[in-house]
Motif scaffolding. Structure first.
Motif, PDB file in Angstrom:
ATOM      1  N   THR A 196       0.916  -1.053  -0.064  1.00  0.00           N
ATOM      2  CA  THR A 196      -0.064   0.008   0.167  1.00  0.00           C
ATOM      3  C   THR A 196       0.942   1.106   0.167  1.00  0.00           C
ATOM      4  N   GLU A 243      -0.562   3.990   1.421  1.00  0.00           N
ATOM      5  CA  GLU A 243      -1.041   4.571   2.287  1.00  0.00           C
ATOM      6  C   GLU A 243      -0.403   4.272   3.848  1.00  0.00           C
ATOM      7  N   THR A 248       1.685  -0.168  -6.703  1.00  0.00           N
ATOM      8  CA  THR A 248       0.845  -0.535  -5.544  1.00  0.00           C
ATOM      9  C   THR A 248      -0.275  -1.528  -5.568  1.00  0.00           C
ATOM     10  N   ASP A 254      -3.106  -1.248  -3.584  1.00  0.00           N
ATOM     11  CA  ASP A 254      -4.169  -0.357  -2.952  1.00  0.00           C
ATOM     12  C   ASP A 254      -5.568  -0.907  -3.560  1.00  0.00           C
TER      13      ASP A 254
END
Length: 467
Positions: free
Chosen positions: A33, A35, A49, A51
């Motif tokens: 991720t 984040e 990524t 995500d």
């Protein structure tokens, strides 16, 4: 192809030099991720990524399986560096990859648990560390660090589990972005803006200040009471001196159950556990066994006897399940004959229960009445024999025949599907109710029970029965 699993740590700059070298040699870099703070360490690299997989996953288990599959598929043609926030050892998708791929190198980073532990400044040196998504696995412990509290729902799940172990009023450290805030456990799901950096750290207070206790605490307090300088009464007890307490507490628990008294059931269940713990402590002091040995034994027994759940047997209904249980019990006890089974009935059972158990086990051999009616006919015969003994005023014969009558009555009840203990207790309670009403009627008429003859008493009894 090769997979390198890289832990990015909890903040920018946590990545190790060995991990940076591995990134430089990878054909493809995949991050779980973007984040997370650790993702900033990948600035300057071309990174894919995952995500989007978060959005398409129904639950935590599905998510990690999809993440692992994506990395393994990429590694079919290229050398892949898979980067996760925190530590590789904490990441469930990494664990799946490790179990399914052979050529793997690990460059670990600062774990989420270590970051939370440092921020919380726990005194306990060995906390139990778990993801919020596996917090149901948490057992009683001195201290715990729970990470991955990334939403309000997971905060609520963690709150419930920690409340069970430490008490909802216990103080804990709520960590977000590496900074700790002191709150109560019940406040865990009342924070704002949960993210992947959120964690909680908690440690138990001194024994006498704790709000919640477990079985180990129960054993510990008994040991304290029996230690030099402890309670004089507890110190002199033996298995023989307290054996009657278990029977009393068990009866009090059953009484609370029959009253439907939930608070009483809770209290009496604790008292029964106290007696069990006391016996295990006494046996541990003698070098015989520990409480954990007794618990291990009963769990193994449950697994063995439930072979229709944990083994190859099958049971489609309650009756078949009981049959499997009984079959396994006989095997476990090493009972080769029906006599072995009958002789194994505990002699200190209440007489009515003892008779019923003996009859049930003997019946498995085929030695039983064909029906409750035929058993009732035998009961009538036994009553006649008792009457004859009474007429003959033969005390020994009366005692013998009275026993036969009672034993035969148990047979009738058993075959009719009635629980003999319950039936007799209900009859005694019914008698008490009618006796009280009968005396009330007599007193209302200005009379005393002791002044009435048998015929008059019978008249009042019938009135009480009608009412």
């Amino acid at each position: 192809m090769k997979i390198t699993l890289i832990g990015l740590g909890n903040a920018e700059g946590d990545i190790t030099l060995r991990a940076e070298k591995a990134l430089g040699g990878a054909d493809k870099i995949i991050a779980r991720t973007a984040e997370c703070e650790g993702f900033k360490s990948l600035a300057g690299y071309t990174v894919i990524t995952l995500d989007e997989i978060y959005k398409s996953s129904r639950n935590f288990d599905t998510l990690n399986k999809k993440l692992a599959a994506a990395v393994i598929n990429a590694a079919k043609t290229e050398n892949v560096a898979y980067c996760v926030d925190g530590s590789v050892s904490e990441d469930e998708s990494c664990k799946i990859i490790l179990s399914k791929h052979r050529d793997i190198e690990i460059c670990d980073g600062v774990s989420k648990a270590a970051g939370a532990y440092s921020a919380a400044k726990l005194k306990c040196g060995q906390p139990v560390c778990l993801s919020a998504y596996t917090v149901d696995e948490l057992k009683s412990c001195r201290a715990a660090v729970i990470y991955d509290i990334d939403c309000e729902y997971m905060a609520g799940v963690v709150k419930e589990r920690l409340s069970d172990i430490f008490g909802e009023e216990e103080e804990c450290a709520f960590i977000r972005g590496g900074k700790a805030e002191r709150i109560k456990i019940y406040e865990l799901d009342r924070r704002k803006n949960y993210d992947g950096t959120c964690a909680v750290a908690v440690e138990e207070r001194e024994f006498l200040k704790k709000d919640r206790f477990d079985y180990a605490d129960l054993e510990q307090i008994i040991k304290t009471l029996r230690a030099p300088g402890g309670c004089p009464w507890d110190r002199v007890q033996t298995p023989e001196s307290i054996k009657g307490n278990m029977i009393e507490e068990a009866y009090e628990l059953v009484d609370a159950i029959e009253r439907g008294d939930t608070d009483g059931i809770e209290e009496e269940t604790g008292d029964v556990l106290l007696q069990a713990a006391f016996h295990s402590v006494l046996q541990e002091a003698r070098g015989e066994f520990k409480g954990s040995d007794a618990i291990t034994r009963v769990v193994k027994k449950l697994i063995f006897r439930h072979s229709h759940i944990f083994g190859a047997d099958r049971a489609g209904d309650e009756g078949e399940a009981l049959g499997v249980w009984e079959k396994n019990k006989v095997k476990e006890k090493g009972q080769d004959t029906f006599s072995d089974s009958v002789l194994a009935v505990p002699n200190n059972f209440p007489a009515c229960l003892f008779a019923q158990k003996v009859q049930k086990r003997a019946a498995k051999s085929g030695m039983d009445f064909s029906s409750s009616v035929s058993a009732a006919e035998r009961l009538a015969e036994e009553v006649t024999e008792l009457l004859n003994a009474l007429v003959a005023e033969d005390k020994n014969a009366v005692a013998d025949e009275a026993g036969d009558v009672l034993f035969s009555a148990v047979n009738v009840c058993r075959l009719a599907g009635a629980d003999c203990e319950e039936a007799l207790r209900a009859a005694a309670k019914k008698f008490i109710s009618r006796f009280v009403k009968c005396e009330q009627l007599i007193l209302a008429d200005g009379k005393q029970m002791t002044e009435l003859d048998e015929l008059e008493l019978d008249g009042y009894w019938k009135k009480a029965k009608q009412q």
